[in-house]
Design a protein around this motif. Sequence first.
Motif, PDB file in Angstrom:
ATOM      1  N   GLY A   1      12.570  -7.558 -33.178  1.00 54.00           N
ATOM      2  CA  GLY A   1      11.902  -7.202 -34.428  1.00 54.00           C
ATOM      3  C   GLY A   1      10.995  -8.312 -34.903  1.00 54.00           C
ATOM      4  O   GLY A   1      10.535  -9.152 -34.117  1.00 54.00           O
TER       5      GLY A   1
ATOM      6  N   GLU B   1       5.971   5.004 -39.637  1.00 52.00           N
ATOM      7  CA  GLU B   1       5.369   3.783 -39.102  1.00 52.00           C
ATOM      8  C   GLU B   1       6.152   3.213 -37.924  1.00 52.00           C
ATOM      9  O   GLU B   1       5.569   2.641 -37.003  1.00 52.00           O
ATOM     10  CB  GLU B   1       5.236   2.736 -40.213  1.00 52.00           C
ATOM     11  CG  GLU B   1       4.209   3.110 -41.273  1.00 52.00           C
ATOM     12  CD  GLU B   1       3.905   1.981 -42.227  1.00 52.00           C
ATOM     13  OE1 GLU B   1       4.414   0.852 -42.017  1.00 52.00           O
ATOM     14  OE2 GLU B   1       3.143   2.213 -43.187  1.00 52.00           O
ATOM     15  N   THR B   2       7.471   3.345 -37.955  1.00 50.28           N
ATOM     16  CA  THR B   2       8.285   2.786 -36.864  1.00 50.28           C
ATOM     17  C   THR B   2       8.571   3.814 -35.775  1.00 50.28           C
ATOM     18  O   THR B   2       8.930   3.439 -34.655  1.00 50.28           O
ATOM     19  CB  THR B   2       9.636   2.279 -37.398  1.00 50.28           C
ATOM     20  OG1 THR B   2      10.390   3.384 -37.925  1.00 50.28           O
ATOM     21  CG2 THR B   2       9.424   1.237 -38.477  1.00 50.28           C
TER      22      THR B   2
ATOM     23  N   LYS C   1      13.395  -5.621 -38.600  1.00 51.27           N
ATOM     24  CA  LYS C   1      12.361  -4.853 -37.901  1.00 51.27           C
ATOM     25  C   LYS C   1      11.276  -4.323 -38.838  1.00 51.27           C
ATOM     26  O   LYS C   1      10.165  -4.030 -38.414  1.00 51.27           O
ATOM     27  CB  LYS C   1      13.012  -3.676 -37.154  1.00 51.27           C
ATOM     28  CG  LYS C   1      14.059  -4.111 -36.141  1.00 51.27           C
ATOM     29  CD  LYS C   1      14.855  -2.947 -35.582  1.00 51.27           C
ATOM     30  CE  LYS C   1      14.009  -2.057 -34.692  1.00 51.27           C
ATOM     31  NZ  LYS C   1      14.846  -1.027 -34.024  1.00 51.27           N
ATOM     32  N   TYR C   2      11.619  -4.186 -40.125  1.00 49.82           N
ATOM     33  CA  TYR C   2      10.673  -3.560 -41.063  1.00 49.82           C
ATOM     34  C   TYR C   2      11.066  -3.993 -42.472  1.00 49.82           C
ATOM     35  O   TYR C   2      12.253  -4.067 -42.801  1.00 49.82           O
ATOM     36  CB  TYR C   2      10.754  -2.043 -40.918  1.00 49.82           C
ATOM     37  CG  TYR C   2       9.808  -1.250 -41.797  1.00 49.82           C
ATOM     38  CD1 TYR C   2       8.545  -0.878 -41.336  1.00 49.82           C
ATOM     39  CD2 TYR C   2      10.185  -0.831 -43.068  1.00 49.82           C
ATOM     40  CE1 TYR C   2       7.685  -0.125 -42.126  1.00 49.82           C
ATOM     41  CE2 TYR C   2       9.335  -0.083 -43.867  1.00 49.82           C
ATOM     42  CZ  TYR C   2       8.083   0.271 -43.392  1.00 49.82           C
ATOM     43  OH  TYR C   2       7.235   1.033 -44.174  1.00 49.82           O
TER      44      TYR C   2
END
Length: 325
Positions: free
Chosen positions: A183, A79-80, A8-9
Amino acid sequence: MENETYIKYIDYYLPENYITVDDVFSSLDAKIFEEKNIDRDIFCSKFKKETRLDKISVLKKEDDLASIVFGMVDKLLKETRINPQEIDYLVCGNEVLLRHNNASIVHYIQKAFDFEKSTIIPLLQPCAASLFAMGLSKSLLDEEKKNMLILTACKWEQIEERFIDFTIRGDGIGLLLVGSDTGLLKITGWNSCNLGDSSYNKIENKAQGQDFRGGMISRGVSFIEETLRKFNLEKDEIEKVIVPNVRYDVYYDVYSHYLRMNPKLFYLDNVSNGGHICDIDIVRNLKDYLQNRKETKKHSIILYTPDVERTFDVNYHLVLLNNAT
């Protein structure tokens, strides 16, 4: 049945402070070269040509590793906008995060960000911990909105520790968020292999193999081929192979030859800048590749790395990624 999990990141940190390959070789004891009956300058020149290593990233003594990791996690949360209570597992990918200046950075992060529901998992295979964790995510993240935060770091105190015969080690930090909802990329498959020949031979008083590096590469080639068969993946379906920044020639010349693959499939853009930084190499290379990714009909990305223990036992990990949709 394995669960569907996703990256996801992705983030990484490399210090802006660098030394050169020449700086590292200049610091080494002359006896190292005398015992091998080789000239230091000739060896260094040949090493740079074959490996294409150049600048090595180095954390300064005054750099606060805990603060840097804190900043990266803080950035992730902002950010998420993920709820800290939704971080179920906090993976520690290197011993430096457990024991640094008489403190555990990973425990500090858990407390500082109120990851009170997270379980800390140390995965002490430094060159492969991120891949290991991605594989485990398919078993551990078994409910909707379950998440795993992977932290990995590499830091060497002495310049002499950086040269390990076939590569030079740098410093850096990597971060990944893996979750059970959608994601950036889907973690489609994972395979691993552990070879304990070195320890077995030592304890059983058996002779060790003479060509360790050659054997490690040969077994790595076999491992990749076995894994592709397991995943029913043809080589012409592979978009890119993300590998560690150990040295250019090993992947461009040797692996590509024995695998009968186009050497350009291996992501080697970062080899000259940073040195080999454990599995931060994989995190960094994946993020950089995705940022410059071009349209392609192929959507299978492979993450591959060997991990060499201090005992010279070897672990191999390979993760298969596909587009999330």
